[in-house]
Structure formats: C-alpha cells, structure tokens
Design an enzyme around this catalytic site. Structure first.
Site, PDB file in Angstrom:
ATOM      1  N   THR A  35       0.912  -1.336  -0.068  1.00  0.00           N
ATOM      2  CA  THR A  35      -0.043  -0.015  -0.136  1.00  0.00           C
ATOM      3  C   THR A  35       0.937   1.123  -0.033  1.00  0.00           C
ATOM      4  OG1 THR A  35      -1.649  -1.436   1.233  1.00  0.00           O
ATOM      5  CG2 THR A  35      -1.861   1.117   1.023  1.00  0.00           C
ATOM      6  N   TYR A 127       4.748 -13.385   2.611  1.00  0.00           N
ATOM      7  CA  TYR A 127       3.795 -12.315   2.150  1.00  0.00           C
ATOM      8  C   TYR A 127       3.275 -13.135   0.947  1.00  0.00           C
ATOM      9  CZ  TYR A 127       2.205  -7.778   1.201  1.00  0.00           C
ATOM     10  OH  TYR A 127       1.480  -6.647   0.757  1.00  0.00           O
ATOM     11  N   LYS A 157       1.267 -13.512   5.894  1.00  0.00           N
ATOM     12  CA  LYS A 157       0.301 -12.326   5.572  1.00  0.00           C
ATOM     13  C   LYS A 157      -0.316 -12.738   4.196  1.00  0.00           C
ATOM     14  CE  LYS A 157      -0.619  -7.806   4.388  1.00  0.00           C
ATOM     15  NZ  LYS A 157      -0.642  -6.833   3.457  1.00  0.00           N
ATOM     16  N   VAL A 198      -2.469  -7.203   8.608  1.00  0.00           N
ATOM     17  CA  VAL A 198      -1.539  -5.901   8.164  1.00  0.00           C
ATOM     18  C   VAL A 198      -2.377  -5.533   6.797  1.00  0.00           C
ATOM     19  CG1 VAL A 198       0.803  -5.286   7.128  1.00  0.00           C
ATOM     20  CG2 VAL A 198       0.493  -7.253   9.233  1.00  0.00           C
TER      21      VAL A 198
END
Length: 291
Positions: A35, A127, A157, A198
């Site tokens: 992000t 991730y 994540k 997250v």
C-alpha cells in the site's frame, strides 16, 4: 509514504504519519509494503527510513519491515540491517520477477535469504499476494519452509483477498500467525484463530481497524458498513491504481495535497478520478479522529 513533486521521499511527513497511526491505536507500522511504493525504494533509502523511524521513538517491536528485493543479496542486506537495529519482524514476498517459479524454487529462494541473514531472532512473515506478485506461497512451500526454519518462519500475511484461502491457512498451520490483508475478512479469520491484520485501510482508518481487531466477535454493523464504504475509495471508477486512490483519501482527510504525489511508475489520478474519490470519502462523513 508521502513524496515531494520530484519523487523524493518526504521523511518528516512519513514520521508524522507513523506517529499518528501509533497514537490512534495501531499495534505497529509496516514499512515498504504494497500500500505504497515500497519496492521502488533503493536499499539505501529503506535503511535510511527505518533508521529515522526508530530514531523518532517508534520502537523496534512496533515495526514490520518489508525486505523483498529482486536480488537475494539485497534482501539479505536489508534483513541483516533491520536485525542489527532490533527489528525482527520482516515481510518477504516470493520471487515475483520470474514467471511462475516452482515451489522448490520459491522455497530455496526464501531459505537462502533466511540463511544469509543468519540470525535465529529473525521472525519472517511470508507475504502471499499472488495477484500482485504473480506467484504465491502454496501450502507445500509453507510447510517445507517451516520444516527447514522453524524458529524464523513465524507466519503468513495473506493478501489473496480470498476468505476461504485465509481460513484454510489458519486450519492447516495452527502454530503460525496468520494475518489477513483484506479488511472485511479480519473478523471472520480472527474468530477462526487468525492473529490479526496488516492492511492498507489502517492508513486512513486506524481507529476503525483497532475496534475490529480488538473485538472480532462483536463488530458492529456500522463498522462493517464503514469498511465497505472506505473500500469504495479504490473502486469508485474502474482501473484506478489503488495506491493513488488511497493517497487521495489521505489528502482529503489531512487537508494536505502533498499526499497526492506518487513515485513512478505510479501516477496521480486523473482529475475526474480524484474528484470521485474525494466525494466518496466525504460521503462517509468521517474524520481521522472518528475512524
């Protein structure tokens, strides 16, 4: 992160934003994620930002840093630098720069990074973001990495945006910390045993996400709707870069158009797109202090 018009990082605004997130109840800050323009930062820039954030008073245990890099030596360098500063929690994305590597290659890539960092205190979060990275962490790859590095691989994540996938991770890997990136999925995944989130929305709505994560069993209908309303910032018009859309939301919220700046290859939204995003944010009738 905020940038000046020439694409240079605005470090004072970066630190101020991190402090706002912490003051609003965030458990920590994640640096150089998706992000934002994280992967467009050089190794030197990432080191400088991490050092500055810690020097500003945010503690190492409140930071997750993303060490994903095309070159394994750079990922190792970033990981060692973070560990030396006390930042143990590190996000690592699978090798996105080759077309569909096999599980064995993904495992070997991550394993070489962990071995290169060479520190048992490392806490790596795998991730999983296949729509962005073009490759993900399969259950087979996760299991093998945990077998090889049981001390260092502590969780996943999951930014797949697939609720069933997130629930499957919780069920398959009960000893790992499973964090989701999709805000509507936080409560149901936590109710099933997930560890939290997250996510990008916390940049504009940290109080809202704090409420959801603190009480996933009793999320109000109003907060569920507010999540959906804020997600419209990214989808009110088709084809908008979601980072640029989020930054318009921040600019509107903070009354600070420096947030509109992005680093190439991202671009600012077109005027009609920016206007539409601002209108969606205003329609929520929420200020930073309430969300």
């Amino acid at each position: 992160m905020p940038f000046q018009p020439d694409g240079q990082l605005d470090l004072p605004r970066t630190i101020a934003h991190a402090k706002r997130m912490m003051a609003a109840g965030s458990d920590g800050v994640t640096l150089f994620g998706t992000t934002g323009e994280g992967l467009a930062f050089s190794v030197a820039e990432r080191k400088r930002v991490l050092e500055a954030v810690l020097a500003a008073g945010i503690t190492p245990d409140q930071v997750i840093t993303t060490t994903t890099a095309c070159a394994l030596e750079e990922a190792i360098d970033l990981g060692r630098h973070a560990i030396a500063l006390g930042v143990k929690r590190q996000l690592y994305m699978p090798p996105f720069f080759f077309n569909h590597p096999r599980d064995a290659g993904v495992v070997e890539c991550v394993s070489q990074v962990i071995q290169g960092i060479g520190n048992d205190s490392l806490q790596m979060l795998l991730y999983h973001f296949p729509s962005l990275a073009n490759v993900g962490f399969s259950h087979t790859a996760i299991a093998e990495l945990v077998r090889r590095h049981p001390k260092q691989v502590i969780g996943v994540k999951d930014s797949s945006g697939d609720l069933e996938h997130s629930l499957g991770l919780v069920k398959a890997f009960p000893a790992l910390s499973i964090f989701v990136g999709s805000e509507p999925h936080i409560a149901p995944v936590m109710r099933a045993g997930g560890s939290g989130s997250v996510n990008g929305m916390a940049n504009v709505a940290p109080h809202l996400l704090r409420r959801i994560i603190s009480s996933p069993q009793t999320v109000s209908k109003a907060d569920e709707q507010l999540v959906l309303d804020l997600l419209r910032l990214m989808t009110v018009l088709p084809g908008m870069p979601f980072v640029s859309a989020y930054k318009v939301g921040l600019a509107e919220q903070m009354g600070d158009d420096v947030w509109l700046n992005v680093r190439a290859p991202l671009t600012k939204l077109e005027p009609e797109e920016e206007k539409a995003v601002r209108e969606v944010y205003r329609a929520t009738n929420q200020s930073f202090d309430t969300i």
